[in-house]
Write an enzyme that holds these catalytic residues in place. Structure first.
Site, PDB file in Angstrom:
ATOM      1  N   HIS A 295      -2.487 -11.159   7.724  1.00 45.39           N
ATOM      2  CA  HIS A 295      -1.328 -11.778   7.365  1.00 45.39           C
ATOM      3  C   HIS A 295      -1.583 -13.301   7.875  1.00 45.39           C
ATOM      4  CE1 HIS A 295       2.248 -13.062   5.133  1.00 45.39           C
ATOM      5  NE2 HIS A 295       2.755 -13.718   6.246  1.00 45.39           N
TER       6      HIS A 295
ATOM      7  N   LEU B 110       0.856  -1.262  -0.016  1.00 48.49           N
ATOM      8  CA  LEU B 110       0.025   0.170  -0.047  1.00 48.49           C
ATOM      9  C   LEU B 110       0.956   1.317   0.067  1.00 48.49           C
ATOM     10  CD1 LEU B 110      -2.879   0.649   0.118  1.00 48.49           C
ATOM     11  CD2 LEU B 110      -3.054   0.937   2.465  1.00 48.49           C
TER      12      LEU B 110
HETATM   13  C1  GAR Z   1      -5.853 -14.336   3.552  1.00 45.53           C
HETATM   14  O1  GAR Z   1      -5.412 -15.497   4.103  1.00 45.53           O
HETATM   15  C2  GAR Z   1      -5.042 -13.373   3.916  1.00 45.53           C
HETATM   16  O2  GAR Z   1      -4.286 -13.365   5.360  1.00 45.53           O
HETATM   17  C3  GAR Z   1      -3.750 -13.348   2.833  1.00 45.53           C
HETATM   18  O3  GAR Z   1      -4.652 -13.708   1.788  1.00 45.53           O
HETATM   19  C4  GAR Z   1      -5.755 -14.353   2.072  1.00 45.53           C
HETATM   20  C5  GAR Z   1      -6.976 -13.657   1.565  1.00 45.53           C
HETATM   21  O4  GAR Z   1      -8.183 -14.561   1.695  1.00 45.53           O
HETATM   22  N1  GAR Z   1      -3.054 -12.105   2.828  1.00 45.53           N
HETATM   23  C6  GAR Z   1      -1.486 -12.326   2.510  1.00 45.53           C
HETATM   24  O5  GAR Z   1      -1.044 -13.292   2.293  1.00 45.53           O
HETATM   25  C7  GAR Z   1      -1.153 -10.909   2.604  1.00 45.53           C
HETATM   26  N2  GAR Z   1       0.484 -11.026   2.574  1.00 45.53           N
HETATM   27  P1  GAR Z   1      -9.490 -13.969   1.382  1.00 45.53           P
HETATM   28  O6  GAR Z   1      -9.595 -13.253   0.028  1.00 45.53           O
HETATM   29  O7  GAR Z   1     -10.666 -15.238   1.095  1.00 45.53           O
HETATM   30  O8  GAR Z   1     -10.028 -13.081   2.401  1.00 45.53           O
END
Ligand code: GAR
Length: 211
Positions: free
Chosen positions: A111, A95
């Site tokens: 995360h 961001l």
């Molecule tokens: C989640 O597990 C979140 O922690 C991860 O993306 C996924 C989104 O799931 N984010 C990262 O890895 C950021 N570094 P969603 O679209 O089903 O909410």
């Protein structure tokens, strides 16, 4: 208490967005999602937003000359929707300071690992491949460094001997769906005090608002 206005940034499925929407609708969370912004046109999160009758905006990095102008537009959209707290829920870009400066101490990132272990886009599989016995989820204030910034809440998730990526991801996501709304609720109640890198959770009777 009036509902805290949330802007949710997404790139994918949006299961965490759904958890937030559901908890807002049930009254568990004193908040309301006012806009969802995706950098991916085909993110299922946009569909979830539309079903919940929440403004859903796709913004394509390729339509902007620079990362700065792209982030300025994100900030503009969030401000236009009266957002008070920004949630990066599976938003897979760094961001820009244009958004961070517009929302100081008002951007959460989620995360799927216990930071500072396994930052980046593959937190779940990186932890599994490394062979850790415990991984988990982290909610932290976002900074201009990827997966950095003061940690608000973490929850441990054990790795079982027979886990594969799918089974571990299912338990990580289940934990995320509780921990992220819990962190938003603490913010809405004015119970998060940032002290350097540490975030203190104030007891319920000792509420104060982050400056
Ligand atoms: C989640 O597990 C979140 O922690 C991860 O993306 C996924 C989104 O799931 N984010 C990262 O890895 C950021 N570094 P969603 O679209 O089903 O909410």
């Amino acid at each position: 208490m009036s509902a805290l206005r949330l802007g949710v940034l997404v790139s994918g499925s949006g299961s965490n967005l759904q958890a937030i929407l559901d908890k807002c609708a049930s009254g568990e969370l004193p908040a309301a999602v006012t806009v969802v912004v995706s950098d991916k046109a085909d993110a299922f999160a946009l569909e979830r937003a539309a079903r919940a009758r929440v403004s859903a905006v796709h913004i394509n990095r390729k339509d902007f000359e620079s990362a700065a102008s792209f982030n300025e537009e994100i900030a503009r959209i969030l401000i236009e929707h009266g957002v008070e707290l920004v949630i990066m829920a599976g938003y897979m870009r760094l961001l820009g300071k244009e958004v961070l400066d517009a929302f100081p101490n008002r951007v959460f990132n989620l995360h799927p690992a216990l930071l500072p272990s396994f930052p980046g886009a593959h937190g779940i599989v990186d932890a599994l491949d490394f062979g850790v016995k415990v991984t988990g989820v982290t909610v932290h204030f976002a900074s201009d460094v990827f997966d950095d910034g003061p940690i608000i809440l973490q929850e441990a998730v054990p790795v079982n001997d027979d886990d594969n990526e799918e089974s571990l991801a299912a338990r990580i996501h289940a934990a995320e769906h509780c921990v992220l709304p819990q962190a938003i609720k603490l913010f809405a109640e004015g119970r998060l005090a940032i002290e350097g890198r540490r975030v203190r959770v104030l007891p319920e009777k000792d509420k104060s608002v982050i400056p």
